[in-house]
Design an enzyme around this catalytic site. Structure first.
Site, PDB file in Angstrom:
ATOM      1  N   ASN A   6       0.863  -1.173   0.000  1.00  0.00           N
ATOM      2  CA  ASN A   6       0.000   0.000   0.000  1.00  0.00           C
ATOM      3  C   ASN A   6       0.904   1.229   0.000  1.00  0.00           C
ATOM      4  O   ASN A   6       1.506   1.560   1.016  1.00  0.00           O
ATOM      5  CB  ASN A   6      -0.903  -0.031   1.251  1.00  0.00           C
ATOM      6  CG  ASN A   6      -1.799   1.187   1.344  1.00  0.00           C
ATOM      7  OD1 ASN A   6      -1.808   2.032   0.446  1.00  0.00           O
ATOM      8  ND2 ASN A   6      -2.543   1.284   2.438  1.00  0.00           N
ATOM      9  N   LEU A   7       1.003   1.860  -1.158  1.00  0.00           N
ATOM     10  CA  LEU A   7       1.941   2.990  -1.278  1.00  0.00           C
ATOM     11  C   LEU A   7       1.368   4.270  -0.679  1.00  0.00           C
ATOM     12  O   LEU A   7       2.075   5.273  -0.565  1.00  0.00           O
ATOM     13  CB  LEU A   7       2.333   3.201  -2.744  1.00  0.00           C
ATOM     14  CG  LEU A   7       2.961   1.990  -3.449  1.00  0.00           C
ATOM     15  CD1 LEU A   7       3.510   2.386  -4.814  1.00  0.00           C
ATOM     16  CD2 LEU A   7       4.058   1.328  -2.627  1.00  0.00           C
ATOM     17  N   LYS A   8       0.088   4.242  -0.304  1.00  0.00           N
ATOM     18  CA  LYS A   8      -0.574   5.404   0.315  1.00  0.00           C
ATOM     19  C   LYS A   8      -0.343   6.649  -0.552  1.00  0.00           C
ATOM     20  O   LYS A   8      -0.342   6.537  -1.777  1.00  0.00           O
ATOM     21  CB  LYS A   8      -0.095   5.566   1.764  1.00  0.00           C
ATOM     22  CG  LYS A   8      -0.246   4.250   2.556  1.00  0.00           C
ATOM     23  CD  LYS A   8      -0.069   4.394   4.038  1.00  0.00           C
ATOM     24  CE  LYS A   8      -0.272   3.039   4.716  1.00  0.00           C
ATOM     25  NZ  LYS A   8      -0.207   3.103   6.179  1.00  0.00           N
ATOM     26  N   HIS A  89      -9.707   0.814   4.760  1.00  0.00           N
ATOM     27  CA  HIS A  89      -8.430   1.099   5.430  1.00  0.00           C
ATOM     28  C   HIS A  89      -8.665   2.112   6.554  1.00  0.00           C
ATOM     29  O   HIS A  89      -9.438   3.051   6.403  1.00  0.00           O
ATOM     30  CB  HIS A  89      -7.395   1.624   4.428  1.00  0.00           C
ATOM     31  CG  HIS A  89      -6.014   1.628   5.000  1.00  0.00           C
ATOM     32  ND1 HIS A  89      -5.592   2.590   5.889  1.00  0.00           N
ATOM     33  CD2 HIS A  89      -4.986   0.758   4.865  1.00  0.00           C
ATOM     34  CE1 HIS A  89      -4.350   2.316   6.254  1.00  0.00           C
ATOM     35  NE2 HIS A  89      -3.961   1.212   5.643  1.00  0.00           N
ATOM     36  N   GLU A 156      -5.533  -5.272  10.256  1.00  0.00           N
ATOM     37  CA  GLU A 156      -4.527  -4.221  10.460  1.00  0.00           C
ATOM     38  C   GLU A 156      -4.881  -3.431  11.712  1.00  0.00           C
ATOM     39  O   GLU A 156      -5.659  -2.461  11.634  1.00  0.00           O
ATOM     40  CB  GLU A 156      -4.526  -3.251   9.274  1.00  0.00           C
ATOM     41  CG  GLU A 156      -4.120  -3.862   7.967  1.00  0.00           C
ATOM     42  CD  GLU A 156      -3.559  -2.799   7.026  1.00  0.00           C
ATOM     43  OE1 GLU A 156      -2.395  -2.921   6.650  1.00  0.00           O
ATOM     44  OE2 GLU A 156      -4.272  -1.836   6.705  1.00  0.00           O
ATOM     45  N   GLY A 162       2.253   2.031  10.801  1.00  0.00           N
ATOM     46  CA  GLY A 162       3.197   3.143  10.699  1.00  0.00           C
ATOM     47  C   GLY A 162       3.911   3.479  11.998  1.00  0.00           C
ATOM     48  O   GLY A 162       4.505   4.552  12.128  1.00  0.00           O
ATOM     49  N   SER A 192       3.277  -2.408  10.345  1.00  0.00           N
ATOM     50  CA  SER A 192       4.724  -2.427  10.597  1.00  0.00           C
ATOM     51  C   SER A 192       5.382  -3.753  10.199  1.00  0.00           C
ATOM     52  O   SER A 192       6.288  -4.241  10.888  1.00  0.00           O
ATOM     53  CB  SER A 192       5.018  -2.091  12.065  1.00  0.00           C
ATOM     54  OG  SER A 192       4.560  -0.787  12.363  1.00  0.00           O
TER      55      SER A 192
HETATM   56  P1  13P Z   1       2.872   0.190   7.761  1.00  0.00           P
HETATM   57  O1  13P Z   1       3.442  -1.036   7.116  1.00  0.00           O
HETATM   58  O2  13P Z   1       3.613   1.444   7.442  1.00  0.00           O
HETATM   59  O3  13P Z   1       2.644  -0.009   9.209  1.00  0.00           O
HETATM   60  O4  13P Z   1       1.408   0.418   7.106  1.00  0.00           O
HETATM   61  C1  13P Z   1       0.537  -0.649   7.080  1.00  0.00           C
HETATM   62  C2  13P Z   1      -0.649  -0.288   6.277  1.00  0.00           C
HETATM   63  O5  13P Z   1      -1.379   0.636   6.601  1.00  0.00           O
HETATM   64  C3  13P Z   1      -0.917  -1.082   5.069  1.00  0.00           C
HETATM   65  O6  13P Z   1      -2.182  -0.822   4.573  1.00  0.00           O
END
Ligand code: 13P
Length: 234
Positions: A6-8, A89, A156, A162, A192
Site C-alpha cells: 500500500n503505497l498510500k 483502510h 490491520e 506506521g 509495521s
Molecule cells: P505500515 O506497514 O507502514 O505499518 O502500514 C501498514 C498499512 O497501513 C498497510 O495498509
C-alpha cells in the site's frame, strides 16, 4: 502468500514508473509460484504494461462515473484494467471520515463489478488496551458479505500501522482465527511488517499474506521483504 504494497500518498507518476519497472524486473527472476504480488499506487500513478504484479486502487467512489467531484469511478479504473480495490483502510475511516455506510456501499458496488476486494479491519489502541479487539472488528464486518468469492480480509490493528510496533504473533493468530471462523477468504496481516519480522509473521498459522505500508514504498525494500518471505518458507 499474498504480498501487498500500500503505497498510500507516496509516489508520483514518474517515480512509480521507476518503481514498477524495478519491481517487475526484480520479480522476473522468479517469485515462488504460490506468491501473488499486489501493489496499490496512488491513482494518478497507475501505469500500463506491468507484468509480474497486479495494480489495485487504494480508493474509488461507488459509481461508474458521474457528478462526484474529486472522485474516481469504475470507468477510470477500467482504463488501467484495475480490478482490485482496497476498502475500509483505517486511514480512510479515521482521516478521511469514511462512514460504515459508505464502506458498505463501496463493498456492494465493488462486488457487483466482480472486483477483488481487500477489506481492511482492525481495532484502535483503546479497544486493544481493553481487550475488545474482536468486538471492534465484528462491528466493522457488519453488512459485509464475508462469503464474497473474490474477498481478501486484512487484519490491520490501527496502533500497529506506521508505528514500527507490529502486533505480537499471538494477537495476530488470535484475530486471524476470529476472522477464519467467519470467512473462507485469504487472511492478511498489516501493521509495521518489514523484512526483519516477515519470517515470524509468515509462520503464523492461518496467515495467507501481508499488507505492507512503509517497507513497501521503496521497490528494493519491498523486493527484499518478498525474498525474505520466500526464504523463510523453504
Ligand atoms: P505500515 O506497514 O507502514 O505499518 O502500514 C501498514 C498499512 O497501513 C498497510 O495498509
Amino acid at each position: 502468500m499474498i504480498l501487498a504494497a500500500n503505497l498510500k500518498c507516496n509516489h508520483t507518476r514518474a517515480s512509480f514508473e521507476r518503481y514498477a519497472k524495478a519491481l517487475d524486473e526484480g520479480l522476473a527472476g522468479g517469485i515462488s509460484r504460490e506468491d501473488e504480488i499486489l501493489v496499490f499506487p496512488p491513482a494518478s500513478a497507475f501505469c500500463a504494461g506491468v507484468k509480474n504484479f497486479t495494480q489495485g486502487a487504494q480508493n474509488f467512489y461507488p459509481a461508474v462515473h458521474g457528478s462526484f467531484t474529486g472522485e474516481i469511478g469504475g470507468d477510470m479504473l477500467a482504463e488501467f484494467d484495475v480490478k482490485t480495490v482496497l476498502i475500509g483502510h483505517s486511514e480512510r475511516r479515521a482521516i478521511l471520515g469514511e462512514s460504515a455506510e459508505l464502506i458498505r456501499e463501496k463493498f456492494s458496488f465493488a462486488a457487483a463489478q466482480g472486483w477483488r476486494i481487500v477489506f481492511c479491519v482492525g481495532e484502535d489502541e483503546a479497544a486493544f488496551a481493553q481487550d475488545r479487539s474482536e468486538d471492534f472488528v465484528a462491528a466493522q464486518l457488519e453488512g459485509i458479505d464475508l462469503k464474497y468469492p473474490s474477498l481478501v480480509l486484512a487484519y490491520e490493528p490501527v496502533w500497529a500501522i506506521g508505528t514500527g510496533r507490529s502486533a505480537q504473533c499471538e494477537q495476530i493468530e488470535r484475530m486471524l482465527n476470529f476472522l477464519r471462523a467467519k470467512s473462507p477468504a485469504p487472511l492478511l496481516y498489516g501493521g509495521s511488517v518489514n523484512a526483519e519480522n516477515i519470517a515470524k509473521i509468515c509462520a503464523i498459522r492461518g496467515c495467507d499474506g501481508v499488507l505492507v505500508g512503509t517497507a513497501s514504498w521503496d521497490a528494493s525494500s519491498f523486493l527484499e521483504l518478498i525474498s525474505a518471505s520466500s526464504r523463510c518458507r523453504l
